[in-house]
Design an enzyme around this catalytic site. Structure first.
Site, PDB file in Angstrom:
ATOM      1  CG  HIS A  36      30.916 129.683  74.812  1.00  0.00           C
ATOM      2  ND1 HIS A  36      30.698 128.854  75.883  1.00  0.00           N
ATOM      3  CD2 HIS A  36      31.145 130.902  75.347  1.00  0.00           C
ATOM      4  CE1 HIS A  36      30.792 129.542  77.009  1.00  0.00           C
ATOM      5  NE2 HIS A  36      31.066 130.795  76.716  1.00  0.00           N
ATOM      6  CD  GLU A  68      28.746 133.985  77.002  1.00  0.00           C
ATOM      7  OE1 GLU A  68      29.887 133.489  76.997  1.00  0.00           O
ATOM      8  OE2 GLU A  68      28.081 134.134  78.045  1.00  0.00           O
ATOM      9  CG  HIS A  99      34.770 134.320  77.923  1.00  0.00           C
ATOM     10  ND1 HIS A  99      33.845 135.279  78.248  1.00  0.00           N
ATOM     11  CD2 HIS A  99      34.065 133.169  77.765  1.00  0.00           C
ATOM     12  CE1 HIS A  99      32.636 134.736  78.275  1.00  0.00           C
ATOM     13  NE2 HIS A  99      32.739 133.454  77.987  1.00  0.00           N
TER      14      HIS A  99
END
Ligand code: CO
Length: 141
Positions: free
Chosen positions: A79, A130, A7
């Protein structure tokens, strides 16, 4: 090491307005808002064919994205999340190469109930990264 883009997380000052834009103007499928008090955010997922967006807005005191929104009052990309199939081995490789893992350096359970860790944006061209562990059988082709 990294697999697919899981994502892109976007911090937004007004979750309802952001959700409406993606749903009504851009015609995307969106989920209902999910409060995640243990992560200090409420999220809406925008489900795209090849990935998803995570629209996040602060929830409660001391939200980890409050400072980001202070610096970026209109919101912004917060992020990127990439899938890996072995987070501990990824962390070892990265740490050995001098990359900084945020927090105590250990994976924790992220917003999707899977182990995650974050890498320092200064080590990745100004982008917070991430890494999320996805078991190989769940990795999309
Ligand atoms: Co994320």
């Amino acid at each position: 090491m990294i697999g697919r883009l899981n994502h892109v997380a976007i911090a937004v000052p007004d979750l309802a307005a952001a959700t409406a834009k993606y749903r009504d103007l851009l015609g995307a499928r969106v989920t209902a808002p999910q409060p995640l008090p243990e992560h200090g955010v409420t999220v809406v997922f925008v489900e795209l064919e090849n990935s998803k967006l995570e629209l996040m807005t602060p929830l409660g005191e001391n939200s980890p994205i409050a400072g980001f929104l202070e610096k970026n009052p209109n919101g912004g990309v917060h992020h990127l999340c990439f899938e890996v199939n072995d987070l501990l081995s990824a962390a070892e490789t990265l740490t050995a190469a001098g990359a900084r893992v945020l927090g105590d350096g250990r994976p924790r359970i992220g917003a999707h109930g899977r182990p995650v860790l974050f890498l320092h944006p200064k080590d990745f061209d100004g982008t917070l990264i991430e890494l999320e562990e996805v078991k190989p059988e769940l990795l999309s082709a």
